[in-house]
Design a protein around this motif. Structure first.
Motif, PDB file in Angstrom:
ATOM      1  N   ILE A 740       0.741  -1.555   0.065  1.00  0.00           N
ATOM      2  CA  ILE A 740      -0.128  -0.256  -0.478  1.00  0.00           C
ATOM      3  C   ILE A 740       0.706   1.318   0.170  1.00  0.00           C
ATOM      4  CG2 ILE A 740      -1.478  -0.953   0.594  1.00  0.00           C
ATOM      5  CD1 ILE A 740      -1.089   0.285   3.826  1.00  0.00           C
ATOM      6  N   TYR A 741       0.217   2.903  -0.057  1.00  0.00           N
ATOM      7  CA  TYR A 741       1.087   4.112  -0.627  1.00  0.00           C
ATOM      8  C   TYR A 741       0.084   4.807  -0.303  1.00  0.00           C
ATOM      9  CZ  TYR A 741       0.308   3.943  -5.738  1.00  0.00           C
ATOM     10  OH  TYR A 741      -0.390   4.492  -6.487  1.00  0.00           O
ATOM     11  N   GLY A 742       0.854   5.654  -0.392  1.00  0.00           N
ATOM     12  CA  GLY A 742       0.307   7.242  -0.070  1.00  0.00           C
ATOM     13  C   GLY A 742       1.354   8.541   0.205  1.00  0.00           C
ATOM     14  N   SER A 743       0.475   9.553  -0.147  1.00  0.00           N
ATOM     15  CA  SER A 743       0.910  10.705   1.043  1.00  0.00           C
ATOM     16  C   SER A 743       0.535  11.114   1.353  1.00  0.00           C
ATOM     17  CB  SER A 743       0.580  11.916  -0.639  1.00  0.00           C
ATOM     18  OG  SER A 743       1.205  13.208   0.122  1.00  0.00           O
ATOM     19  N   LYS A 744       0.249  11.799   2.795  1.00  0.00           N
ATOM     20  CA  LYS A 744       0.011  12.986   3.512  1.00  0.00           C
ATOM     21  C   LYS A 744       0.864  13.982   4.007  1.00  0.00           C
ATOM     22  CE  LYS A 744      -1.902  12.182   8.568  1.00  0.00           C
ATOM     23  NZ  LYS A 744      -2.144  11.017   9.706  1.00  0.00           N
ATOM     24  N   GLU A 745       0.209  14.822   3.843  1.00  0.00           N
ATOM     25  CA  GLU A 745       1.021  16.135   4.134  1.00  0.00           C
ATOM     26  C   GLU A 745       2.155  16.198   3.459  1.00  0.00           C
ATOM     27  OE1 GLU A 745       1.307  15.829   8.511  1.00  0.00           O
ATOM     28  OE2 GLU A 745      -0.586  16.387   9.026  1.00  0.00           O
ATOM     29  N   GLY A 746       2.227  16.130   2.159  1.00  0.00           N
ATOM     30  CA  GLY A 746       3.120  16.179   1.469  1.00  0.00           C
ATOM     31  C   GLY A 746       4.451  14.940   1.623  1.00  0.00           C
ATOM     32  N   ARG A 747       4.209  14.407   2.722  1.00  0.00           N
ATOM     33  CA  ARG A 747       5.158  13.174   2.159  1.00  0.00           C
ATOM     34  C   ARG A 747       4.105  11.501   2.024  1.00  0.00           C
ATOM     35  NH1 ARG A 747       5.886  13.496   7.816  1.00  0.00           N
ATOM     36  NH2 ARG A 747       3.693  12.433   7.987  1.00  0.00           N
ATOM     37  N   LYS A 748       5.652  10.976   1.050  1.00  0.00           N
ATOM     38  CA  LYS A 748       4.986   9.988   0.421  1.00  0.00           C
ATOM     39  C   LYS A 748       5.427   8.546   1.415  1.00  0.00           C
ATOM     40  CE  LYS A 748       5.845  11.606  -3.643  1.00  0.00           C
ATOM     41  NZ  LYS A 748       6.629  12.596  -4.442  1.00  0.00           N
ATOM     42  N   THR A 749       4.187   7.708   2.094  1.00  0.00           N
ATOM     43  CA  THR A 749       5.018   6.476   2.393  1.00  0.00           C
ATOM     44  C   THR A 749       4.979   5.224   1.530  1.00  0.00           C
ATOM     45  OG1 THR A 749       4.431   7.883   4.908  1.00  0.00           O
ATOM     46  CG2 THR A 749       4.573   5.246   4.060  1.00  0.00           C
ATOM     47  N   VAL A 750       5.388   4.612   1.500  1.00  0.00           N
ATOM     48  CA  VAL A 750       5.386   3.172   1.034  1.00  0.00           C
ATOM     49  C   VAL A 750       5.316   2.640   1.591  1.00  0.00           C
ATOM     50  CG1 VAL A 750       6.070   0.938  -0.720  1.00  0.00           C
ATOM     51  CG2 VAL A 750       6.015   3.917  -1.223  1.00  0.00           C
ATOM     52  N   LEU A 751       4.593   1.393   2.270  1.00  0.00           N
ATOM     53  CA  LEU A 751       4.497  -0.130   3.023  1.00  0.00           C
ATOM     54  C   LEU A 751       5.090  -1.374   2.184  1.00  0.00           C
ATOM     55  CD1 LEU A 751       2.248   1.399   5.934  1.00  0.00           C
ATOM     56  CD2 LEU A 751       4.696   1.337   5.874  1.00  0.00           C
TER      57      LEU A 751
END
Length: 778
Positions: A740-751
Motif C-alpha cells: 500500500i502507499y499514499g501521501s499525507k501532508e506532502g510526505r510519501k509513504t510506501v508499506l
C-alpha cells in the motif's frame, strides 16, 4: 586522560584487551608460523566488502605439507569418480581428512578468531603430544582465521545489512564467495566447524540439529554421524572447562533444524561434510577456550575416524552419480533444463546468471549442441542441461527444486523453510524425469547475453522494465545527463512503466554500447503520445538487518547508503547528512527488542539491535516530513509510531520461535514461504508485475485496515495463495493487501508486507522496491 585519546580515534572497534584486533592478525599468524614453519602456510584467499584480507591458515605435519596438492586432488577427484577414490583410499594410507574451521563469521562474535589462533598454536607447539601428532598426521586443518574482517573492525554482526551466515547458497558477499571458491570447491572438506556465540547463562550448544532435515542431503551419511562427533566435541569442553553442552538433536524436538540451506554448515553438508555450529557462552577467555576445545574435539574425532569419514563422504558422491535415491524416490529428476530462448524462458538474464552460479559451485552443467527433445518438448541448441546423476546432485537439486510444504510436519522452524532459485529469481528451470538423449558439451560459463538496439524512428527510445538490467540502464543514463522517464500508460506493444530516454546526437552510440553490456531491448519509437513520469534519484538511507535492500538497489544504480544501528544508537542525524528518504526493513527481533542484551546479557556494552534512542532518530527524520518505505514488521511498526499512514497491520505469530532459548518469546514468528500475490500492472508501484506473481515472504505482514488516503497496489492472492515453506495459518492473510502507499501532508509513504530484496535472495522482486524508489522521486 588526554594521553589516552589516541585509543578512541582508531578505526577499529576497541575489543576487550585479551582479544586480537583484526589489524593484529597478520603479525599473530607470522609469530605462530615462526614457532614451527614447516607445519603451516598462510594464504590470502580473498578480500572483504571493504577490501580487508581474508587469511586461510593450512596446518598439517611436515610430510603432509609437501603433499597438499595430492590430498586436494583426491577430494576433487572423489566428486567426479567416487569408485576410483575408494580404490585409492584402500591403496594409499596417507590420504587425509580436510577439516575446515570457520571463525567469527558474525563480526561481533569475537571469540572464534582467538579460539582459532589458540588452536593453531596448540597444533604448532605440542607436536610431541601423541594426540596432536595423530591429528597432524591424519588431517589437513584449514582455518579461516577471521571470516568477517569488516564486522570485527566495526563491531557489528554482518555487512551491508547482509548476514554472512545466511548467504552461503546465494553467495552475494565477497567473504562468502572466497570461501566457496578457495575452500569449499577446492578442498571439499569432510568436517566443518563454525565458531559462533553467545548464549550467556545458557549452555554451550553444538549442532547436530533437530528435524526436519532437508531431503537433498544424505542425512544418514552426513547428519546422523555428526551426532557422535558433536558428543566428542562436547566431551572435550566438559573435560577442559567443566561446562555443560547441549546438542539440539538430543535435547529438542524441533526448532533448531538444519533444513535451511543458506547457513555455512548446511552448505558444507551438501558437499558431504559433517558440519557443526558452535555457540559459546560469553565473549571472554572462557569463551575463547570453549571455541578452541570444540574445534580440537572435532579434529581428534576426524583423525581417529579418518577412513570411515572419507568413506561416507565418497558414498555421498557415489549415490549421486549412480542415481540412487533410497527413500527419496521422485526427489531427483533425471535433469533440469534451463533454456535461454525467450519463447521458453521467462527471464534469460537470470537463467544465464544461474548457470554461472551452478558452475562456480562445482556443479556439472552442459549445453545442447543441437536441438533435442525431452518429455515431448523440443529444446533449441544452447539450452543448458543440469544432469542430476552427478556427485553434487544434492546441492544442485536444493538450488533448482521448487521446495516443499513443511507446515503439517513441524510447529517450529529455525529460519528459511524454502529456497528455490527459479522461483525466487524468476526464471524457468524445468525438471525432466524421463531419460533423454542429446548432443551435449560441458560448460565452464554461460554464453554472454547481449541486448538489442533498434534505431527505428529515433528521437525517443523505449525499453521495457522486464528485467533488472533495464533499471540499471535507466539509472545509468539518468546519471549521465540524459532525459529519462517512464510511461504512465501502455502504448503500442509496450506496457505501463516502460522507460523512455531522449538525448542528442551522441545518444544512439551510447545506447548501442549499453546493449553490448546489458540485456535490454531498446527501440526508437519517435513520438509516444502518452503521459510520462519523470525519474529523479533521491538520497536514501537504508536501515535494517537481515535483508538486501542496500546491495540490490546499489547494484541497480540508486543513491542509497547503508546506515548501521550502532551509528543511529549514538545519535546519527539523517537530515544533517543530507538524506531525503528512508527505507527500514526487518522483523520484530533486532529492532523492537534485543534478545542478546535483554535476555542473555552478552552485549558487552554494545547493543546489536536498534534501541529506543536509535529508533527516535528515525521518528524524528520522518516527522520532519521525509519520505518513507517501510518493509515488513519493522516498517509497519515505525509507520505506526511516526503516525504516517493510519493503516493497521497483522503478522505471523502462530509458530514458536525456534532460534531463541526457551525463555525468550517473540511476538512475531519466523514463518516464511513462497506465495502468490495479485499486483496491478497499471499501478506505478507494481509496474511489470501482474496476477499470480510468485514471491517469497519471510515473517509476512498484511494490512487489515487501509486508510482512504492510501492505494492498494497488491494483495496476497485469494484462496490457496501460499505454496511452499512453513506457514501454519496462511488463510488469515488470503486476499489481504500486501503493498500500500499514499501521501499525507506532502510526505510519501510506501508499506510492503513482503521484503522484495530479502537477503538478496529474490531478484525476481527487486523491481518492486525500484518502483517504490521511483515513486518517491515524483
Amino acid at each position: 586522560m588526554a594521553a589516552l585519546a589516541y585509543q578512541w580515534d582508531r578505526e577499529e572497534y576497541p575489543l576487550f584487551r585479551n582479544f586480537t584486533l583484526y589489524s593484529e592478525i597478520p603479525a599473530a599468524l607470522q609469530e605462530l608460523q615462526a614457532k614451527n614453519p614447516g607445519l603451516m602456510k598462510i594464504d590470502v584467499i580473498g578480500r572483504s566488502a571493504e577490501g580487508r584480507e581474508l587469511y586461510l591458515a593450512t596446518v598439517t605435519n611436515a610430510q603432509g605439507m609437501g603433499q597438499l596438492e595430492k590430498y586436494r586432488h583426491f577430494m576433487a577427484r572423489a566428486v567426479e569418480d567416487p569408485d576410483q577414490a575408494l580404490a585409492l583410499l584402500r591403496e594409499d594410507g596417507d590420504l587425509r581428512v580436510p577439516v575446515f574451521i570457520n571463525a567469527s563469521l558474525h563480526g561481533n562474535e569475537i571469540t572464534g578468531t582467538d579460539g582459532a589462533l589458540m588452536l593453531i598454536e596448540k597444533l604448532l607447539t605440542e607436536g610431541e603430544d601423541p594426540e596432536v601428532a595423530e591429528v597432524l598426521a591424519r588431517t589437513v586443518v584449514l582455518v579461516n582465521v577471521c571470516a568477517n574482517p569488516d564486522g570485527r573492525v566495526r563491531g557489528i554482526a554482518g555487512n551491508n545489512g547482509i548476514d554472512l551466515n545466511r548467504d552461503y547458497l546465494t553467495q552475494s558477499q565477497p567473504e562468502v564467495q572466497a570461501v566457496v571458491q578457495q575452500v569449499a570447491t577446492r578442498w571439499f572438506p569432510s568436517v566443518m566447524v563454525d565458531l559462533h556465540g553467545y548464549f550467556g547463562e545458557g549452555n554451550v550448544t553444538i549442532d547436530a540439529c533437530t528435524i526436519p532435515h532437508n531431503p537433498n542431503y544424505e542425512y544418514d551419511l552426513v547428519g546422523a554421524p555428526g551426532i557422535e562427533e558433536a558428543r566428542a566435541m562436547a566431551g572435550e569442553i566438559g573435560a577442559g572447562l567443566g561446562l555443560a553442552v547441549d546438542i539440539p538433536a538430543l535435547k529438542m524436538k524441533e526448532g533448531w533444524d538444519d533444513y535451511g540451506p543458506v547457513f555455512t554448515p548446511q552448505y558444507f553438508m551438501y558437499l558431504g561434510a559433517m558440519s557443526h555450529t558452535v555457540e559459546v557462552k560469553h565473549p571472554n577467555q572462557e569463551g575463547i577456550r570453549t571455541a578452541m576445545l570444540a574445534a580440537w574435539g572435532a579434529l581428534k574425532y576426524a583423525a581417529k575416524h579418518r577412513e570411515e569419514i572419507l568413506h561416507r563422504q565418497i558414498e555421498v558422491y557415489r549415490r549421486g552419480i549412480r542415481g540412487e535415491t533410497g527413500e527419496n524416490k521422485g526427489l531427483f529428476p533425471f535433469a533440469y533444463l534451463i533454456p535461454v530462448d525467450r519463447k521458453l524462458q521467462r527471464d534469460p538474464l537470470e537463467a544465464s546468471k544461474m548457470v554461472n552460479h551452478l558452475v562456480q559451485n562445482g556443479i556439472q552443467v552442459k549445453k545442447g549442441l543441437a536441438s533435442f527433445e525431452a518429455e515431448g518438448v523440443i529444446y533449441p541448441p544452447g539450452t543448458y542441461v543440469v544432469p542430476m546423476r552427478q556427485g553434487l546432485r544434492g546441492l544442485a537439486n536444493t538450488m533448482l527444486w521448487p521446495g516443499e510444504d513443511l507446515s503439517q510436519r513441524v510447529k517450529a522452524m529455525y529460519d528459511v523453510s524454502v529456497y528455490s532459485f527459479p522461483h525466487m529469481c524468476g526464471f524457468d528451470a524445468r525438471p525432466v524425469g524421463e531419460e533423454f538423449s542429446a548432443a551435449l558439451e560441458p560448460v565452464r560459463s554461460a554464453s554472454r547475453l547481449k541486448g538489442v538496439f533498434e534505431r527505428g524512428a529515433g528521437q525517443v527510445y523505449a525499453f521495457p522494465a522486464e528485467n533488472n538490467d533495464a533499471v540499471k540502464v535507466a539509472n545509468l543514463l539518468l546519471k549521465e545527463g540524459f532525459s529519462v522517464c517512464r510511461t504512465a500508460q501502455g502504448f503500442r506493444d509496450f506496457l505501463p512503466g516502460t522507460f523512455l530516454v531522449q538525448g542528442g546526437e551522441d545518444l544512439p552510440a551510447r545506447l548501442t554500447a549499453l546493449t553490448e553490456e546489458y540485456y535490454v531491448h531498446i527501440t526508437g519509437v519517435g513520438a509516444v503520445g502518452v503521459a510520462a513520469l519523470p525519474i529523479r534519484l533521491r538520497k536514501v538511507a537504508v536501515v535494517g538487518d537481515n535483508f538486501g535492500a542496500y546491495q540490490a538497489m546499489k547494484e541497480m544504480g540508486f543513491d542509497v547508503s547503508f546506515v548501521q544501528y550502532i551509528h543511529l544508537n549514538r545519535g546519527y542525524d539523517l537530515t544533517a547528512h543530507g538524506f531525503e528518504a528512508l527505507i527500514l526493513a526487518g522483523t520484530e527481533t533486532g529492532i523492537w527488542r534485543d534478545p542478546f542484551a535483554d535476555w542473555l546479557g552478552v552485549g558487552y556494552g554494545v547493543h546489536f539491535a536498534l534501541v529506543e534512542r536509535g529508533r527516535q532518530q528515525l521518528r524524528n527524520f520522518l516527522q520532519a516530513g521525509h519520505d518513507f518505505i517501510g518493509i515488513g514488521y519493522a516498517g509497519a511498526k515505525l509507520n505506526e509510531e511516526a503516525q504516517l499512514l493510519p493503516a493497521e497491520f497483522s503478522f505471523t505469530a502462530d509458530a514458536t520461535t525456534g532460534f531463541m532459548p526457551e525463555n525468550v518469546q517473540a511476538a512475531q514468528s519466523a514463518e516464511n514461504g513462497l506465495c502468490l500475490i495479485d499486483a496491478d500492472p497499471q499501478d506505478l508501484l507494481t509496474y511489470s508485475f501482474g496476477r499470480a506473481e510468485r514471491v517469497y515472504a519471510f515473517g509476512p505482514v498484511w494490512f487489515s485496515k487501509v486508510p482512504a488516503e492510501a492505494k492498494i497496489a497488491a494483495h496476497f492472492s485469494p484462496g490457496n495463495f501460499y505454496q511452499k515453506g512453513f506457514w501454519l495459518n496462511p488463510a488469515q492473510a488470503a486476499g489481504q493487501p500486501v503493498v500500500i502507499y499514499g501521501s499525507k501532508e506532502g510526505r510519501k509513504t510506501v508499506l510492503m508486507g513482503i521484503d522484495p530484496t530479502f537477503r538478496c535472495y529474490t531478484p525476481a522482486t527487486y523491481r518492486l522496491l525500484a518502483n517504490a524508489l521511483y515513486y518517491l522521486g515524483l
